[in-house]
Design a protein around this motif. Structure first.
Motif, PDB file in Angstrom:
ATOM      1  N   ILE A  92      34.531  57.118  42.256  1.00 44.85           N
ATOM      2  CA  ILE A  92      35.048  55.810  41.849  1.00 44.85           C
ATOM      3  C   ILE A  92      36.417  56.030  41.219  1.00 44.85           C
ATOM      4  O   ILE A  92      36.560  56.854  40.314  1.00 44.85           O
ATOM      5  N   TYR A 116      38.709  54.029  52.510  1.00 39.77           N
ATOM      6  CA  TYR A 116      39.031  53.193  51.361  1.00 39.77           C
ATOM      7  C   TYR A 116      40.105  52.195  51.760  1.00 39.77           C
ATOM      8  O   TYR A 116      40.894  52.434  52.664  1.00 39.77           O
ATOM      9  N   ARG A 139      39.111  51.031  46.856  1.00 37.51           N
ATOM     10  CA  ARG A 139      37.746  50.547  46.975  1.00 37.51           C
ATOM     11  C   ARG A 139      37.130  51.117  48.242  1.00 37.51           C
ATOM     12  O   ARG A 139      37.724  51.088  49.309  1.00 37.51           O
ATOM     13  N   ASP A 167      31.355  49.901  48.794  1.00 36.47           N
ATOM     14  CA  ASP A 167      31.312  48.736  47.908  1.00 36.47           C
ATOM     15  C   ASP A 167      31.763  47.444  48.580  1.00 36.47           C
ATOM     16  O   ASP A 167      31.390  46.364  48.147  1.00 36.47           O
TER      17      ASP A 167
END
Lengths: 111, 112
Positions: free
Chosen positions: A100, B35, B44, B59
């Motif tokens: 992340i 991403y 993300r 995500d």
């Protein structure tokens, strides 16, 4: 909620000084944390990885600290140079081993 | 060093077009990722893959699909491009144990 926070304001420093960038996180328990450098229009480039049982890691003029109690990592560039100007991203291990990323902090080193 | 190559640096497409973004890595890594990066939102994760023919949603998978027919190649597909998919797309490959990512140069997609 889970958050990774990096200072969104650019950091401007004079050549030769030490630049210190901060990465704070909440509601994560990462086994490791990474730092990347990104130049405009390019992909990020890996710089350093630090594990949860390591307090500090160094590589040439770079130093990273990892405080799991404070939930914070600090990234230092000593004797900074204009060529160090870039955006620096922190990234930590999230659920299912996914990485992340924070939104990054732009560093500008002026002569 | 690992080399990750993305097929196109810049693309301009029209709404509704099908878009293929190709990514190839040269180091036999199992793990590959797509991403997207937008100002203020950071990177993300869209999709990732741990092996050939395997794929996992990240995500923000809506509006995207992926294909991994060979270990070295991971493709991102926009079945029907929309303007909100205008973005920088970044492919990465990972060394298994450390999770260190090697990124390609990115593909900047504009959907008109």
């Amino acid at each position: 909620s889970q958050k990774i926070e990096q200072n969104s304001e650019a950091l401007n420093i004079q050549e030769g000084k030490t630049a210190t960038l901060t990465c704070n996180y909440t509601n994560y328990s990462p086994a490791y944390l990474q730092w990347y450098r990104q130049d405009p229009g390019r992909g990020p480039v890996f710089l350093l990885l630090i594990r949860e049982n390591e307090k500090e890691k160094r590589k040439e003029r770079l130093k990273v600290t990892f405080d799991t109690t404070l939930k914070q990592s600090l990234f230092h560039i000593t004797a900074s140079q204009p060529a160090d100007s870039a955006t620096y991203l922190c990234a930590l291990q999230g659920a299912a081993d996914k990485l992340i990323f924070g939104t990054g902090t732009r560093l500008q080193v002026f002569p | 060093d690992v080399k990750v190559t993305q097929s196109s640096r810049y693309l301009v497409k029209r709404t509704g077009e099908k878009v293929f973004l190709e990514c190839v890595q040269d180091m036999d890594h199992e793990n590959m990722f797509w991403y997207r990066q937008d100002p203020g939102l950071g990177l993300r994760l869209i999709y990732f893959s741990y092996d050939v023919k395997m794929k996992e949603k990240g995500d923000i998978p809506e509006g995207y699909s992926v294909s991994r027919e060979k270990k070295e190649r991971f493709s991102l597909i926009l079945e029907s491009a929309s303007t909100n998919q205008t973005s920088m797309y970044l492919c990465a490959a990972a060394i298994l144990n450390t999770g260190e990512l090697f990124f390609g140069e990115g593909s900047r997609l504009t959907v008109l």
